[in-house]
Design a protein around this motif. Structure first.
Motif, mmCIF file in Angstrom:
data_model
loop_
_atom_site.group_PDB
_atom_site.id
_atom_site.type_symbol
_atom_site.label_atom_id
_atom_site.label_comp_id
_atom_site.label_asym_id
_atom_site.label_seq_id
_atom_site.Cartn_x
_atom_site.Cartn_y
_atom_site.Cartn_z
ATOM 1 N N TYR A 70 -24.831 33.282 -18.351
ATOM 2 C CA TYR A 70 -24.634 33.444 -16.909
ATOM 3 C C TYR A 70 -24.036 32.203 -16.266
ATOM 4 O O TYR A 70 -23.156 32.308 -15.399
ATOM 5 C CB TYR A 70 -25.943 33.809 -16.208
ATOM 6 C CG TYR A 70 -25.726 34.049 -14.731
ATOM 7 C CD1 TYR A 70 -25.126 35.223 -14.283
ATOM 8 C CD2 TYR A 70 -26.075 33.083 -13.781
ATOM 9 C CE1 TYR A 70 -24.887 35.441 -12.941
ATOM 10 C CE2 TYR A 70 -25.838 33.302 -12.434
ATOM 11 C CZ TYR A 70 -25.248 34.478 -12.021
ATOM 12 O OH TYR A 70 -25.004 34.683 -10.677
ATOM 13 N N GLU A 71 -24.486 31.029 -16.657
ATOM 14 C CA GLU A 71 -23.982 29.808 -16.039
ATOM 15 C C GLU A 71 -22.495 29.643 -16.287
ATOM 16 O O GLU A 71 -21.772 29.089 -15.439
ATOM 17 C CB GLU A 71 -24.755 28.593 -16.568
ATOM 18 C CG GLU A 71 -26.221 28.577 -16.153
ATOM 19 C CD GLU A 71 -26.405 28.639 -14.651
ATOM 20 O OE1 GLU A 71 -25.740 27.873 -13.932
ATOM 21 O OE2 GLU A 71 -27.215 29.455 -14.176
ATOM 22 N N ASN A 340 -16.830 47.102 -17.996
ATOM 23 C CA ASN A 340 -15.915 47.488 -16.925
ATOM 24 C C ASN A 340 -16.406 47.024 -15.554
ATOM 25 O O ASN A 340 -15.928 47.493 -14.524
ATOM 26 C CB ASN A 340 -15.680 49.002 -16.923
ATOM 27 C CG ASN A 340 -16.975 49.797 -16.908
ATOM 28 O OD1 ASN A 340 -18.074 49.244 -16.746
ATOM 29 N ND2 ASN A 340 -16.869 51.103 -17.071
ATOM 30 N N GLY A 341 -17.334 46.084 -15.557
ATOM 31 C CA GLY A 341 -17.732 45.392 -14.333
ATOM 32 C C GLY A 341 -17.244 43.959 -14.327
ATOM 33 O O GLY A 341 -17.448 43.227 -13.359
ATOM 34 N N GLY A 342 -16.607 43.520 -15.446
ATOM 35 C CA GLY A 342 -16.037 42.185 -15.478
ATOM 36 C C GLY A 342 -16.866 41.142 -16.193
ATOM 37 O O GLY A 342 -16.640 39.939 -16.021
ATOM 38 N N LEU A 343 -17.814 41.548 -17.008
ATOM 39 C CA LEU A 343 -18.538 40.597 -17.854
ATOM 40 C C LEU A 343 -17.835 40.550 -19.213
ATOM 41 O O LEU A 343 -17.457 41.591 -19.753
ATOM 42 C CB LEU A 343 -19.995 41.034 -18.044
ATOM 43 C CG LEU A 343 -20.858 41.099 -16.774
ATOM 44 C CD1 LEU A 343 -22.238 41.658 -17.110
ATOM 45 C CD2 LEU A 343 -20.990 39.729 -16.122
ATOM 46 N N TRP A 344 -17.691 39.350 -19.772
ATOM 47 C CA TRP A 344 -16.935 39.206 -21.008
ATOM 48 C C TRP A 344 -17.721 38.413 -22.049
ATOM 49 O O TRP A 344 -18.093 37.281 -21.816
ATOM 50 C CB TRP A 344 -15.587 38.532 -20.730
ATOM 51 C CG TRP A 344 -14.754 39.363 -19.796
ATOM 52 C CD1 TRP A 344 -14.574 39.160 -18.464
ATOM 53 C CD2 TRP A 344 -14.053 40.560 -20.138
ATOM 54 N NE1 TRP A 344 -13.791 40.164 -17.939
ATOM 55 C CE2 TRP A 344 -13.442 41.033 -18.942
ATOM 56 C CE3 TRP A 344 -13.860 41.282 -21.314
ATOM 57 C CZ2 TRP A 344 -12.670 42.190 -18.898
ATOM 58 C CZ3 TRP A 344 -13.090 42.433 -21.284
ATOM 59 C CH2 TRP A 344 -12.502 42.871 -20.086
ATOM 60 N N ARG A 345 -17.983 39.070 -23.171
ATOM 61 C CA ARG A 345 -18.766 38.482 -24.265
ATOM 62 C C ARG A 345 -20.014 37.822 -23.698
ATOM 63 O O ARG A 345 -20.342 36.687 -24.010
ATOM 64 C CB ARG A 345 -17.930 37.500 -25.076
ATOM 65 C CG ARG A 345 -16.623 38.066 -25.603
ATOM 66 C CD ARG A 345 -16.080 37.234 -26.754
ATOM 67 N NE ARG A 345 -16.737 37.594 -28.025
ATOM 68 C CZ ARG A 345 -16.678 36.833 -29.129
ATOM 69 N NH1 ARG A 345 -16.063 35.679 -29.096
ATOM 70 N NH2 ARG A 345 -17.284 37.233 -30.232
ATOM 71 N N TYR A 346 -20.715 38.562 -22.891
ATOM 72 C CA TYR A 346 -21.804 38.053 -22.059
ATOM 73 C C TYR A 346 -23.158 38.231 -22.745
ATOM 74 O O TYR A 346 -23.494 39.322 -23.216
ATOM 75 C CB TYR A 346 -21.789 38.786 -20.717
ATOM 76 C CG TYR A 346 -22.880 38.372 -19.771
ATOM 77 C CD1 TYR A 346 -22.834 37.147 -19.111
ATOM 78 C CD2 TYR A 346 -23.970 39.208 -19.534
ATOM 79 C CE1 TYR A 346 -23.841 36.770 -18.233
ATOM 80 C CE2 TYR A 346 -24.980 38.845 -18.664
ATOM 81 C CZ TYR A 346 -24.903 37.618 -18.019
ATOM 82 O OH TYR A 346 -25.905 37.247 -17.156
ATOM 83 N N LYS A 347 -23.936 37.160 -22.788
ATOM 84 C CA LYS A 347 -25.289 37.200 -23.339
ATOM 85 C C LYS A 347 -26.247 37.774 -22.298
ATOM 86 O O LYS A 347 -26.480 37.146 -21.271
ATOM 87 C CB LYS A 347 -25.766 35.795 -23.697
ATOM 88 C CG LYS A 347 -24.942 35.041 -24.710
ATOM 89 C CD LYS A 347 -25.522 33.629 -24.859
ATOM 90 C CE LYS A 347 -24.773 32.795 -25.857
ATOM 91 N NZ LYS A 347 -25.345 31.419 -25.946
ATOM 92 N N ILE A 348 -26.803 38.939 -22.564
ATOM 93 C CA ILE A 348 -27.736 39.504 -21.587
ATOM 94 C C ILE A 348 -29.164 39.021 -21.814
ATOM 95 O O ILE A 348 -30.031 39.220 -20.963
ATOM 96 C CB ILE A 348 -27.695 41.048 -21.564
ATOM 97 C CG1 ILE A 348 -28.162 41.625 -22.909
ATOM 98 C CG2 ILE A 348 -26.307 41.542 -21.232
ATOM 99 C CD1 ILE A 348 -28.290 43.139 -22.882
ATOM 100 N N GLY A 349 -29.423 38.381 -22.959
ATOM 101 C CA GLY A 349 -30.741 37.792 -23.192
ATOM 102 C C GLY A 349 -31.737 38.689 -23.881
ATOM 103 O O GLY A 349 -32.846 38.267 -24.196
ATOM 104 N N ASP A 350 -31.350 39.936 -24.161
ATOM 105 C CA ASP A 350 -32.255 40.865 -24.836
ATOM 106 C C ASP A 350 -31.965 40.903 -26.334
ATOM 107 O O ASP A 350 -30.835 40.654 -26.771
ATOM 108 C CB ASP A 350 -32.097 42.277 -24.285
ATOM 109 C CG ASP A 350 -32.637 42.420 -22.873
ATOM 110 O OD1 ASP A 350 -33.458 41.577 -22.481
ATOM 111 O OD2 ASP A 350 -32.235 43.362 -22.177
#
Length: 505
Positions: A70-71, A340-350
């Motif tokens: 996220y940061e 399709n909301g604009g997050l890219w290779r994003y760690k969701i933490g789960d």
């Protein structure tokens, strides 16, 4: 209503063929999503920076685009919230889902585009119903209303003059639902989006207790609080005396196991069904699709491209990242998503553990860090450490170790809490003050914890055991884990560790 029920059941069952298609062709479905995402976003600021126009394969994507937490996504997100569009996604983003639990912020803001709203969150809700009526063709779900318990909306904190709004994902979804869905749900939109939880619970109870409710969707915590209040108002011993046609609870956000016995007390019927979903601010990921199994089906055509990091690689500077085709049954993986909301290779933490790869079914196995999320409060270790530090400094105390775990609802009249064991080298000058500051600091830095603690609606004040030095050392020694890299788990979503240490006090 029987005619309406039959018609709606037929409508929802029509989606089953498409679900079966991605179950049969999972990798092809994901490849199609990947191509659509890259093509659509190649002219965004993010797409230009990472040369999406030159990406021809997943291998290109993995080499050119770094993994983001996220940061690292935050500068792009905040730029969009301040009013600049086409940063991470080409269509205008007018909604942000607010969630807490991040390492550097009290709250995080997840972009919700029109595509992610319709093709992911709405689609997930529809598929939840499609799979349910397909599994239970005798269902009378649509003869009554669906009770949904959600959050609230607020102005954009970075630009209060913009049209962008933020709120819990449940509130964003509820606000944008089509009229026919609004007609089929309860309570009214005005009450559903209230921000003051005490009034919201009371007004919801008064409005819905005389409806014919056949389904409930929500987080177990708030659902319990609401059902208890309705039973009080109606003088009922269980909720079936109020809603005799209630047949299913669609639940998510926190593990349901600890609540199961309490729900059986509140809803004493062997015919009552419980269906788990895995939906979050970042997307709708899984649905329990089988009658006799609590596994979740990975939903592969929602505009989300999945990657996974083996848990043993998580702490490495350059962890190994694999695609869906490479996952193995029984291994723990941290999830990466491009959406399709604009997050890219994003760690969701789960973290998840696959139970099947034909089709892809899984169970949620935890978080990438120790945490407590028994009631939707999402308290992470960093939150706990800050709270303990603040309380210690304010009471001239010196701590050596601590652990904390939830106190689950014991019966239909009880409430949850957190129970702590804190070991002190120097005891606090004022134990009551220490407890108050720990609680207030957690409320200050974690908005989800604050919401659950509000007026003791779902969580009461923490219970703290103040112990002398030596307790945790004794516990570690008893487990043969004294010294080296062995550490006391700071937080746990179960009471296993806490109960073991309590025996030594």
């Amino acid at each position: 209503m029987e005619v309406v029920n039959s018609f709606m059941t037929w409508i929802f069952k029509s989606r089953i063929g498409q679900i079966q298609n991605f179950m049969k062709y999972p990798i092809e479905s994901q490849n199609q999503i990947f191509d659509e995402l890259i093509t659509t976003a190649k002219k965004t600021e993010f797409g230009k920076k990472y040369k999406f126009g030159t990406i021809q394969s997943y291998q290109d994507f993995a080499e050119k685009v770094p993994v983001h937490d996220y940061e690292q996504m935050k500068p792009y997100i905040e730029k969009t919230m301040k009013g600049t569009q086409n940063v991470i996604w080409p269509t205008d983003i007018e909604w942000f889902s607010k969630s807490s639990g991040t390492t550097g912020s009290r709250s995080k803001y997840i972009p919700v585009s029109q595509e992610s709203l319709e093709e992911c969150h709405f689609k997930g809700g529809k598929d939840m119903l499609s799979l349910y009526v397909n599994n239970y063709p005798e269902s009378k779900l649509f003869t009554g209303k669906g009770l949904t318990i959600g959050g609230s909306l607020a102005k954009n904190p970075l630009n209060d003059e913009s049209d962008i709004q933020v709120g819990d994902i449940s509130a964003v979804i509820t606000h944008n639902l089509p009229l026919w869905v609004q007609f089929a749900r309860t309570p009214s939109l005005e009450i559903a989006l209230m921000s003051e939880w005490e009034s919201k619970i009371e007004k919801t109870a008064l409005e819905v207790m005389d409806e014919n409710v056949t389904s409930i969707s929500g987080v177990p915590t708030w659902t319990i609080v609401l059902l208890q209040r309705i039973m009080e108002l109606k003088g009922a011993s269980n909720i079936l005396e109020v809603w005799p046609n209630l047949e299913v609870f669609f639940h998510g956000a926190v593990a349901f196991g600890p609540y199961r016995n309490l729900f059986r007390e509140l809803i004493p019927s062997a015919k009552m069904r419980y269906v788990e979903t895995y939906n979050a601010s970042e997307g709708f990921f899984g649905i329990q699709d089988q009658r006799e199994s609590d596994e979740l089906l990975l939903m592969l055509d929602y505009g989300i491209f999945y990657e996974f990091i083996p848990l043993e690689e998580w702490e490495k500077e350059k962890p190994k990242v694999i695609s869906l085709s490479e996952v193995e049954i029984g291994k723990n993986y941290a999830i990466l998503i491009s959406t399709n909301g604009g997050l890219w290779r994003y760690k969701i933490g789960d973290t998840v553990k696959f139970t099947n790869t034909n089709p892809y079914r899984f169970k949620i196995s935890g978080r990438t860090k120790h945490f407590i999320n028994a009631f939707g409060e999402e308290v992470i270790v960093e939150n706990a450490e800050k709270a303990v530090q603040s309380a210690s400094e304010s009471t001239d105390a010196l701590i050596t170790n601590f652990t904390a775990a939830p106190v689950y609802f014991g019966d239909s009249k009880s409430k949850g809490a957190h129970e702590w064991i804190i070991e002190f080298k120097k005891m606090p000058s004022d134990r009551e003050k220490f407890s108050q500051i720990l609680d207030s600091t957690l409320r200050e830095i974690n908005s989800d914890y604050d919401a659950k603690r509000y007026k003791d609606l779902a969580l009461t004040a923490p219970k703290i055991h103040f112990v002398e030095v030596g307790v945790f050392e004794k516990w570690l020694r008893g487990k043969g884990k004294l010294g080296g890299q062995n550490k006391v788990p700071r937080l746990s979503n179960t009471r296993e560790y806490l109960e073991e240490v309590l025996k030594l006090i």
